[in-house]
Motif scaffolding. Structure first.
Motif, PDB file in Angstrom:
ATOM      1  N   THR A   1       0.809  -1.201   0.000  1.00 33.29           N
ATOM      2  CA  THR A   1       0.000   0.000   0.000  1.00 33.29           C
ATOM      3  C   THR A   1       0.851   1.263   0.000  1.00 33.29           C
ATOM      4  O   THR A   1       2.033   1.233   0.355  1.00 33.29           O
ATOM      5  N   ALA A   2       0.251   2.360  -0.361  1.00 34.31           N
ATOM      6  CA  ALA A   2       0.939   3.643  -0.316  1.00 34.31           C
ATOM      7  C   ALA A   2       1.342   3.958   1.112  1.00 34.31           C
ATOM      8  O   ALA A   2       0.593   3.734   2.051  1.00 34.31           O
ATOM      9  N   GLY A   3       2.551   4.462   1.284  1.00 31.68           N
ATOM     10  CA  GLY A   3       3.025   4.829   2.603  1.00 31.68           C
ATOM     11  C   GLY A   3       3.643   3.703   3.389  1.00 31.68           C
ATOM     12  O   GLY A   3       4.096   3.913   4.520  1.00 31.68           O
ATOM     13  N   VAL A   4       3.707   2.491   2.830  1.00 37.31           N
ATOM     14  CA  VAL A   4       4.231   1.358   3.569  1.00 37.31           C
ATOM     15  C   VAL A   4       5.756   1.316   3.544  1.00 37.31           C
ATOM     16  O   VAL A   4       6.367   0.561   4.283  1.00 37.31           O
ATOM     17  N   GLY A   5       6.384   2.102   2.665  1.00 32.89           N
ATOM     18  CA  GLY A   5       7.836   2.159   2.626  1.00 32.89           C
ATOM     19  C   GLY A   5       8.480   1.357   1.525  1.00 32.89           C
ATOM     20  O   GLY A   5       9.629   0.938   1.654  1.00 32.89           O
ATOM     21  N   LYS A   6       7.775   1.157   0.409  1.00 32.22           N
ATOM     22  CA  LYS A   6       8.338   0.387  -0.698  1.00 32.22           C
ATOM     23  C   LYS A   6       9.604   1.042  -1.256  1.00 32.22           C
ATOM     24  O   LYS A   6      10.620   0.381  -1.469  1.00 32.22           O
ATOM     25  N   THR A   7       9.511   2.336  -1.484  1.00 32.62           N
ATOM     26  CA  THR A   7      10.653   3.040  -2.073  1.00 32.62           C
ATOM     27  C   THR A   7      11.857   3.003  -1.144  1.00 32.62           C
ATOM     28  O   THR A   7      12.974   2.707  -1.570  1.00 32.62           O
ATOM     29  N   ARG A   8      11.633   3.276   0.118  1.00 30.27           N
ATOM     30  CA  ARG A   8      12.757   3.320   1.067  1.00 30.27           C
ATOM     31  C   ARG A   8      13.436   1.965   1.173  1.00 30.27           C
ATOM     32  O   ARG A   8      14.671   1.870   1.218  1.00 30.27           O
ATOM     33  N   LEU A   9      12.640   0.894   1.197  1.00 33.35           N
ATOM     34  CA  LEU A   9      13.216  -0.444   1.254  1.00 33.35           C
ATOM     35  C   LEU A   9      14.012  -0.739  -0.018  1.00 33.35           C
ATOM     36  O   LEU A   9      15.121  -1.283   0.040  1.00 33.35           O
TER      37      LEU A   9
END
Length: 871
Positions: free
Chosen positions: A162-170
């Motif tokens: 979901t949005a905001g779950v931290g996909k990009t950061r991970l």
């Protein structure tokens, strides 16, 4: 060190000796050093920079030195570069030793297992564009291990969630850990700024991100060729809104490029072959302990540790007591462990306190409208998008009215923005600059705006895409969408006008690099200006600014190789320009259209010449010297194309009269290039050569690298006119090597195509085919590139395919194919005539005439197929 054997050679590195079947082979020292370096790394791609470091000990040596030494080495070994037994050239990258080697020991230095740097010596940085300074990633150790394991087994991984779950950061953390594993770098491709992109736009974005230019992006196959041989990891971020064009493109690249590794973040899978999925769940929640005890330690309390760390960053020394720990655990559960929601919550603790924040989230009168979904029922049953929206609603409600105003207005920016831009676009009339600075600083501190710093440059700012979408909704709800977009257009117009004022006197490379970060904002402003200008009730100033922005951006579109895109904006705004009452604005449009459509199929030479004449006349009436100078230059060039000798001479005389005493090499380069070309047209080739040489030298002395490349085109022609074809090719190759290194090949298409034609005429078939990989995608999009048809005809001739050569040449000369005019003294006309004579000598005039008749209506695509011959 033991000697290395690769039949029939023996390489004794310790004694600097090479033998063939026992007989000594003499090698120059540099050639021996290159052979030793490559032979110790069989099968490994050795980059040119690595060779320069290892053999020359520094990088202040041109790549031409490597080519010369490798040629000497191949001659000594008896190696054929077209079918190498020992040394393979990987185009534009480096070299690989392809023979089996016996007696090989571990190569020194970089071949050894990576060791941590000791002392002041450090390994050179790997290429790539990953952001740095992101801070520690908390609570994702298991996911990082899973990604590492998946990465060893698969080349395509999609992180969903979901949005905001931290996909990009991970993904960024996982990619950073893999820097050393990819020789050609780890690259971040951000798709959020793209709106309804086509496959072409996606290919161009990938090419610009990895290669620094959009060369090879016209088709999937071209992009495959451009990326062939590279070992890289591409992080494709925010893919969910572009899945339709993106999925088949990535599937094709994944299948064709074994060295390409993909790490994608998306709210849903790509559903393509070879895809491995990692569904990223929210951070682990603290356990519900009896009596309100503090949460457990370890990974299961990752959300708790993240929340505490973020509060500590805002309140140094923060040490929660038992009651606060219980409240923080409660906060983690209320926010579902979503990293973005936790970040936003931590930003409010300095104002509300931990207990006050919990009260706000649980209070019925506040949560009913904003956070109701976060406080009702099982957390797993809450739709994550609505959870994020509720979190954003709550965060927005805690902003001051001025902070909300600035936040929502920042939504109009694309691709980031500067502080100066925000102060113009987001401020109310008369609002002091420091006020916007304070509000922006507060938004950065509260994690609603991201500061994007690059080295020593001033920071740029941006909104995460989900936040930008939320801000845009707020902007619409406030009824400020039109007025803010209107200010964005006005800012863009002023920004690009200021840039245009320096375009004539500042070298192209630093000028265009400074403007590239604003490309997405330029597109957004032009798009809104074109749409708004079509409304019945549009303000006259909106139309005026849209046209002014188009005119001011014309030099940029041309200089970065995007003339076709700029030309399409000309077409979109053409009716507005025709109806505009201001003759100066109409002149600006005419000059822009003539400039951008000159090398594209969007306008004929006659149409562009008429535009340039009208613009020059208006500028003369208005006393606008700089713009009249540019218009008269176009008049001369276009008059040459349409064989208008009188008009050409008039433009030349007026151009000379416009030159100002204080102008330097940059400003005078246009008239001086015409002086050189006029000498050529009257048959004075020595003057043509001397003038071109002088101009190239002056531009290089002025630090105008791109302009010197453009003028090298004339110098190359001058050398060829005087019979020095070898020197002409050497000059062109030296310039093209620099252009490729700078990633600007597309913007120098004319030089590339002419050099390819000269190489083909000289009989360098292998070199011609290699050059055509870069050049052929330009055919049809830029009229100056039609000389590639001559290159293809010569290629067929030298490969013994005379009938194919005759048909391709006939199509080049066919009146059915739109083209420029070529005088009798031009290289193009001379080489075409020379090939025609050879063809008649071998095939006979009657057969050539029959083949020419068969070539009527051939088309560029079939001509290319014939020129390249059997696959």
């Amino acid at each position: 060190m033991q000697p290395l054997h690769f039949e029939p050679f023996c390489l004794d590195i310790a004694n600097a000796r090479l033998t063939r079947a026992g007989a000594p082979v003499e090698l120059p020292p540099k050639a021996f050093a290159v052979l030793a370096h490559l032979a110790q790394r069989p099968g490994e791609l050795v980059l040119k920079d690595q060779l320069l470091d290892a053999v020359w000990g520094r990088r202040f040596v041109s790549e031409g030195a490597i080519k010369t030494v490798v040629s000497e080495l191949r001659a000594a070994l008896g190696d054929d570069p077209r079918a190498p037994r020992w040394i393979e050239t990987v185009q534009r990258r480096g070299y690989r030793f392809v023979a089996a080697v016996q007696g090989q020991q571990q190569a020194p230095a970089e071949a050894a297992a990576p060791q941590p740097p000791q002392g002041p010596e450090r390994s050179p940085p790997r290429p790539g564009n990953l952001p740095t300074g992101l801070g520690a990633l908390l609570g994702r150790a298991d996911e990082l291990r899973t990604l590492a394991s998946l990465g060893r087994a698969a080349r395509l991984i999609t992180v969903t969630g979901t949005a905001g779950v931290g996909k990009t950061r991970l993904a960024l953390e996982a990619a950073a850990a893999r820097r050393a594993a990819h020789a050609d770098g780890v690259w971040l491709l951000e798709l959020a700024p793209l709106q309804a992109p086509t496959a072409q736009m996606l290919r161009a974005t990938i090419a610009r991100t990895v290669l620094g230019s959009s060369v090879g992006s016209e088709a999937d196959a071209g992009l495959v060729r451009a990326l062939h041989g590279l070992d890289l990891l591409l992080v494709v971020d925010n893919a969910e809104h572009v899945l339709e064009p993106l999925a088949p493109l990535l599937a094709h690249l994944h299948a064709q490029l074994p060295g390409l590794h993909l790490l994608v973040t998306s709210r849903e899978p790509l559903h393509i072959p070879g895809e491995q999925l990692l569904n990223l769940a929210p951070l682990a929640l603290p356990r519900e302990e009896a009596g309100g005890a503090p949460p457990g330690a370890g990974d299961e309390a990752a959300s708790f540790r993240l929340l505490v760390a973020r509060i500590e960053a805002r309140l140094p020394g923060f040490a929660p007591d038992a009651a606060q720990q219980a409240a923080l655990a409660r906060l983690c559960r209320l926010l579902d462990g979503l990293p973005l929601a936790l970040e936003l919550a931590a930003a409010r603790v300095p104002v509300l306190g931990v207990h006050g924040l919990v009260e706000h989230l649980e209070a019925d009168d506040r949560a009913a409208m904003r956070l109701q979904l976060l406080t009702q029922g099982p957390r797993t049953a809450v739709p994550h998008q609505r959870t994020l929206r509720a979190t954003l609603d709550w965060s927005h409600a805690l902003l001051s009215p001025d902070e909300r105003r600035i936040f929502r207005r920042l939504a109009v920016f694309r691709g980031g923005f500067t502080l100066a831009a925000a102060q113009v676009v987001a401020a109310d009339p008369g609002e002091p600059a420091w006020s916007v600075l304070d509000r922006l600083d507060a938004l950065v501190a509260k994690s609603l705006v991201v500061a994007q710093r690059a080295g020593d440059a001033a920071p740029r700012f941006g909104l995460l895409e989900s936040l930008r979408e939320y801000a845009w909704e707020q902007l619409d709800a406030a009824g400020e969408g039109t007025s803010t977009a209107r200010r964005h257009l006005a800012w863009a117009c002023a920004h690009w006008r200021e840039a245009a004022r320096k375009a004539l006197s500042e070298p192209v490379l630093p000028w265009s690099e400074r403007l590239l970060p604003e490309l997405d904002n330029l597109r957004a402003a032009l798009r809104w200006g074109a749409e708004a200008s079509g409304a019945a009730s549009v303000e006259a100033t909106v139309v005026d600014e849209a046209l002014a922005l188009l005119a001011a951006s014309a030099p940029f579109w041309q200089r970065v190789g995007l003339s076709a895109e700029g030309g399409r904006w000309c077409l979109a705004l053409g009716d507005l320009a025709a109806a505009h009452p201001d003759p100066l604005r109409s002149a600006d449009y005419d000059l822009t259209a003539a400039t951008l459509c000159r090398f594209t199929p969007l306008g004929t030479a006659e149409e562009n010449l008429a535009r340039a004449r009208r613009a020059a006349a208006t500028y003369a009436e208005q006393g606008d010297i700089d713009n009249e100078y540019l218009a008269q230059y176009l008049c001369w060039v276009l008059a040459l194309e349409v064989s208008e000798a009188v008009d050409r001479q008039q433009a030349f005389e007026r151009l000379r009269a416009l030159v100002q005493p204080h102008w330097g090499a940059l400003e005078t380069r246009f008239v001086r290039s015409i002086v050189a070309q006029e000498a050529r047209l009257r048959g004075d080739m020595e003057a043509f050569l001397a003038t071109s040489r002088e101009l190239v030298a002056d531009l290089q002395a002025a630090g105008a690298q791109v302009e010197s490349w453009t003028t090298t085109f004339l110098l190359m022609l001058a050398e060829h006119d005087l019979g020095s074809a070898e020197r002409a090719l050497a000059l062109g190759q030296a310039a093209l090597d620099q252009i490729r290194a700078a990633g600007l090949l597309r913007s120098q298409a004319q030089l590339l195509c002419m050099h390819t034609a000269m190489r083909a005429e000289a009989g360098d078939c292998a070199g011609t085919r290699a050059a055509l990989v870069d050049a052929l995608p330009l055919l049809g999009g830029m009229q100056a590139c039609e000389v590639l048809l001559l290159a293809l005809a010569w290629l067929a001739w030298h490969e013994g395919r005379a009938p194919d050569a005759a048909r391709v040449l006939a199509w080049f000369r066919s009146p059915q194919r739109p083209s420029g005019s070529y005088g009798p003294r031009t290289f193009t006309q001379r080489t075409a005539q020379a090939l025609a004579q050879r063809l008649e000598g071998q095939l006979g005039a009657a057969e050539c005439a029959r083949l020419a008749e068969a070539a009527e209506g051939l088309g560029d695509a079939e001509a290319v197929r014939l020129g390249l011959g059997p696959a």
